[in-house]
Design a protein around this motif. Structure first.
Motif, PDB file in Angstrom:
ATOM      1  N   TYR A 103       5.179  29.699  41.583  1.00  0.00           N
ATOM      2  CA  TYR A 103       5.869  28.257  41.111  1.00  0.00           C
ATOM      3  C   TYR A 103       5.931  27.363  42.048  1.00  0.00           C
ATOM      4  O   TYR A 103       6.404  27.892  42.995  1.00  0.00           O
ATOM      5  CB  TYR A 103       7.247  28.879  40.071  1.00  0.00           C
ATOM      6  CG  TYR A 103       8.662  29.271  40.615  1.00  0.00           C
ATOM      7  CD1 TYR A 103       8.699  29.971  41.452  1.00  0.00           C
ATOM      8  CD2 TYR A 103       9.276  28.166  41.404  1.00  0.00           C
ATOM      9  CE1 TYR A 103       9.739  30.677  42.438  1.00  0.00           C
ATOM     10  CE2 TYR A 103      10.013  28.593  42.527  1.00  0.00           C
ATOM     11  CZ  TYR A 103      10.784  30.440  42.815  1.00  0.00           C
ATOM     12  OH  TYR A 103      11.604  30.482  43.390  1.00  0.00           O
ATOM     13  N   ARG A 104       5.945  26.605  41.288  1.00  0.00           N
ATOM     14  CA  ARG A 104       6.240  24.981  42.654  1.00  0.00           C
ATOM     15  C   ARG A 104       7.819  24.890  42.833  1.00  0.00           C
ATOM     16  O   ARG A 104       8.674  25.018  42.114  1.00  0.00           O
ATOM     17  CB  ARG A 104       5.725  24.213  42.168  1.00  0.00           C
ATOM     18  CG  ARG A 104       4.951  23.092  43.535  1.00  0.00           C
ATOM     19  CD  ARG A 104       4.642  21.745  42.606  1.00  0.00           C
ATOM     20  NE  ARG A 104       5.047  21.074  41.611  1.00  0.00           N
ATOM     21  CZ  ARG A 104       4.631  19.746  41.072  1.00  0.00           C
ATOM     22  NH1 ARG A 104       4.148  19.684  42.112  1.00  0.00           N
ATOM     23  NH2 ARG A 104       5.685  18.870  40.201  1.00  0.00           N
ATOM     24  N   ASP A 105       8.445  25.187  43.887  1.00  0.00           N
ATOM     25  CA  ASP A 105       9.602  24.805  43.751  1.00  0.00           C
ATOM     26  C   ASP A 105      10.286  23.556  44.138  1.00  0.00           C
ATOM     27  O   ASP A 105       9.062  22.627  44.838  1.00  0.00           O
ATOM     28  CB  ASP A 105       9.966  25.161  45.776  1.00  0.00           C
ATOM     29  CG  ASP A 105      11.674  24.728  45.857  1.00  0.00           C
ATOM     30  OD1 ASP A 105      12.415  25.670  46.211  1.00  0.00           O
ATOM     31  OD2 ASP A 105      12.012  23.479  45.617  1.00  0.00           O
ATOM     32  N   PRO A 132      -3.833  24.742  34.081  1.00  0.00           N
ATOM     33  CA  PRO A 132      -4.266  23.381  33.746  1.00  0.00           C
ATOM     34  C   PRO A 132      -4.367  22.506  34.708  1.00  0.00           C
ATOM     35  O   PRO A 132      -3.887  21.322  34.563  1.00  0.00           O
ATOM     36  CB  PRO A 132      -3.215  23.235  32.591  1.00  0.00           C
ATOM     37  CG  PRO A 132      -2.622  24.196  32.475  1.00  0.00           C
ATOM     38  CD  PRO A 132      -3.003  25.327  33.645  1.00  0.00           C
ATOM     39  N   MET A 133      -2.841  22.644  35.865  1.00  0.00           N
ATOM     40  CA  MET A 133      -2.375  21.666  36.153  1.00  0.00           C
ATOM     41  C   MET A 133      -3.559  21.745  37.710  1.00  0.00           C
ATOM     42  O   MET A 133      -2.514  22.443  39.077  1.00  0.00           O
ATOM     43  CB  MET A 133      -0.946  21.106  36.083  1.00  0.00           C
ATOM     44  CG  MET A 133      -0.364  20.595  35.545  1.00  0.00           C
ATOM     45  SD  MET A 133      -1.570  19.503  34.162  1.00  0.00           S
ATOM     46  CE  MET A 133      -0.794  18.560  34.204  1.00  0.00           C
ATOM     47  N   LEU A 134      -3.498  19.829  38.676  1.00  0.00           N
ATOM     48  CA  LEU A 134      -3.709  20.339  39.908  1.00  0.00           C
ATOM     49  C   LEU A 134      -3.220  19.053  40.447  1.00  0.00           C
ATOM     50  O   LEU A 134      -3.243  18.469  40.168  1.00  0.00           O
ATOM     51  CB  LEU A 134      -5.571  20.303  39.996  1.00  0.00           C
ATOM     52  CG  LEU A 134      -5.740  20.072  42.206  1.00  0.00           C
ATOM     53  CD1 LEU A 134      -5.423  21.759  42.353  1.00  0.00           C
ATOM     54  CD2 LEU A 134      -6.792  19.946  41.779  1.00  0.00           C
ATOM     55  N   ALA A 135      -2.141  19.280  40.926  1.00  0.00           N
ATOM     56  CA  ALA A 135      -0.880  18.344  41.368  1.00  0.00           C
ATOM     57  C   ALA A 135      -1.377  17.694  42.754  1.00  0.00           C
ATOM     58  O   ALA A 135      -2.216  17.067  43.227  1.00  0.00           O
ATOM     59  CB  ALA A 135       0.489  18.471  40.920  1.00  0.00           C
ATOM     60  N   THR A 136       0.292  18.666  43.551  1.00  0.00           N
ATOM     61  CA  THR A 136      -0.522  18.615  45.330  1.00  0.00           C
ATOM     62  C   THR A 136      -1.710  19.231  45.490  1.00  0.00           C
ATOM     63  O   THR A 136      -1.940  19.122  46.464  1.00  0.00           O
ATOM     64  CB  THR A 136       1.155  19.330  45.871  1.00  0.00           C
ATOM     65  OG1 THR A 136       1.126  20.499  45.835  1.00  0.00           O
ATOM     66  CG2 THR A 136       1.801  17.864  45.371  1.00  0.00           C
ATOM     67  N   LEU A 198       0.343  15.283  31.373  1.00  0.00           N
ATOM     68  CA  LEU A 198       0.811  15.823  30.691  1.00  0.00           C
ATOM     69  C   LEU A 198       2.115  16.800  30.728  1.00  0.00           C
ATOM     70  O   LEU A 198       2.494  17.031  29.806  1.00  0.00           O
ATOM     71  CB  LEU A 198       0.244  17.206  29.675  1.00  0.00           C
ATOM     72  CG  LEU A 198      -0.534  17.797  30.796  1.00  0.00           C
ATOM     73  CD1 LEU A 198       1.085  19.041  30.723  1.00  0.00           C
ATOM     74  CD2 LEU A 198      -1.704  18.712  29.982  1.00  0.00           C
ATOM     75  N   GLY A 199       3.300  15.971  31.344  1.00  0.00           N
ATOM     76  CA  GLY A 199       4.177  16.596  31.970  1.00  0.00           C
ATOM     77  C   GLY A 199       4.230  18.132  32.509  1.00  0.00           C
ATOM     78  O   GLY A 199       2.866  18.539  32.967  1.00  0.00           O
ATOM     79  N   ASP A 200       5.187  18.950  31.700  1.00  0.00           N
ATOM     80  CA  ASP A 200       5.276  20.515  32.756  1.00  0.00           C
ATOM     81  C   ASP A 200       4.443  20.891  31.914  1.00  0.00           C
ATOM     82  O   ASP A 200       4.913  21.157  30.735  1.00  0.00           O
ATOM     83  CB  ASP A 200       6.243  20.626  32.613  1.00  0.00           C
ATOM     84  CG  ASP A 200       6.110  21.836  33.929  1.00  0.00           C
ATOM     85  OD1 ASP A 200       7.305  22.202  34.854  1.00  0.00           O
ATOM     86  OD2 ASP A 200       5.675  23.329  33.098  1.00  0.00           O
ATOM     87  N   ALA A 201       3.045  21.791  32.009  1.00  0.00           N
ATOM     88  CA  ALA A 201       2.112  22.138  31.722  1.00  0.00           C
ATOM     89  C   ALA A 201       3.026  23.357  31.355  1.00  0.00           C
ATOM     90  O   ALA A 201       2.443  24.156  29.845  1.00  0.00           O
ATOM     91  CB  ALA A 201       1.070  22.478  32.003  1.00  0.00           C
ATOM     92  N   GLY A 202       3.482  24.301  31.799  1.00  0.00           N
ATOM     93  CA  GLY A 202       4.478  25.554  31.293  1.00  0.00           C
ATOM     94  C   GLY A 202       4.981  25.432  30.124  1.00  0.00           C
ATOM     95  O   GLY A 202       5.065  26.495  29.543  1.00  0.00           O
TER      96      GLY A 202
HETATM   97  O1  LIG Z   1       2.343  17.073  36.453  1.00  0.00           O
HETATM   98  C1  LIG Z   1       2.574  18.314  36.943  1.00  0.00           C
HETATM   99  C2  LIG Z   1       2.386  18.515  38.149  1.00  0.00           C
HETATM  100  C3  LIG Z   1       2.982  20.043  38.148  1.00  0.00           C
HETATM  101  N1  LIG Z   1       3.072  20.832  37.248  1.00  0.00           N
HETATM  102  C4  LIG Z   1       2.762  20.844  36.144  1.00  0.00           C
HETATM  103  O2  LIG Z   1       2.827  21.500  34.937  1.00  0.00           O
HETATM  104  N2  LIG Z   1       2.915  19.378  35.666  1.00  0.00           N
END
Ligand SMILES: O=c1cc[nH]c(=O)[nH]1
Ligand SMILES: O=P(O)(O)OC[C@H]1O[C@H](OP(=O)(O)OP(=O)(O)O)[C@H](O)[C@@H]1O
Ligand SMILES: [Mg+2]
Length: 209
Positions: A103-105, A132-136, A198-202
């Motif tokens: 999980y991302r802190d 689903p998400m590749l953010a940082t 799309l917001g927070d995918a989880g």
């Molecule tokens: O936009 C983001 C970025 C990280 N994680 C997500 O679920 N969505």
């Protein structure tokens, strides 16, 4: 440098619109993520080699083709990557599934590991990391690193939506890894969320907040 493939098939782009829509609830969101994942599996496996075989059709013998004994491993990054597993397994049913829990802190945006269970024959498998998400890019870079530490040699990364920042991070840490995405969005906001994304995918998959 690994290639970046944006899978711009109309069905994927159409379904992504409804996945992004804030009015789409968890049930429909899950179904759409599964459908898009299945469609993406089609493109991600395009380079699988074929070998000739011979069978008999009801009309007579035929020289035809089958996939040449590939061993595939799907590796969802928990939690949100779970939403992509069933769609991919529909097209690659013999794949084994390994799990990497990260999980991302929310403060540091750094990935925190909490689970890792992978097939033992990792070095022999073509691995497809799914999230689903590749953010940082921190989570994908870490997950791919775990696989390489355990001997993985062939890795692709599949995500629904990527940010340019995440693509650069994966390309510089793992230049051998090809990235497949349904879309590359504009940028990250101050909280590390993809814009428009799309917001927070989880949370959207599992109805949490
Ligand atoms: O936009 C983001 C970025 C990280 N994680 C997500 O679920 N969505
Ligand atoms: O590229 P990054 O900046 O690392 O962000 C992407 C990660 O963030 C999300 O997971 P999250 O931490 O929300 O965990 P979850 O899947 O349990 O919701 C997403 O599913 C990725 O794993
Ligand atoms: Mg999340």
């Amino acid at each position: 440098m690994g290639k970046v493939v944006v899978i711009d098939h109309p069905l994927i782009q159409h379904k992504l619109t409804y996945i992004r829509d804030e009015n789409t609830g968890s049930k429909e969101f899950r179904e759409l993520v599964e459908e898009v994942s299945m469609l993406m599996a089609y493109e991600v496996t395009r380079d699988f080699p074929l070998q000739e075989t011979e069978i008999n059709t009801p009309v007579g013998p035929a020289k035809t083709k089958v996939i040449a004994g590939r061993k595939v491993g799907l590796v969802p990054i928990l939690r949100a990557g779970l939403g992509m597993v069933n769609g991919m397994l529909k097209l690659i049913p013999a794949a084994k599934v390994g799990h990497v829990g990260l999980y991302r802190d929310p403060e540091t945006l750094k990935p925190v590991e909490y689970y890792c269970k992978l097939p033992t024959d990792l070095p022999e498998r073509d691995l497809i990391v799914i999230d689903p998400m590749l953010a940082t890019g921190g989570s994908a870079v870490a997950a791919i690193g775990f696989l390489k530490e355990r001997g993985a040699k062939s890795i692709k990364l599949v995500c629904l939506i990527a940010a340019p920042e995440g693509i650069s991070a994966v390309q510089s840490a793992h230049p051998d890894v090809d990235i497949f995405a349904g879309a590359v969005d504009s940028h990250l906001n101050d909280h590390g969320y993809i814009v428009p994304g799309l917001g927070d995918a989880g949370d959207r998959l599992f109805g949490t907040k």
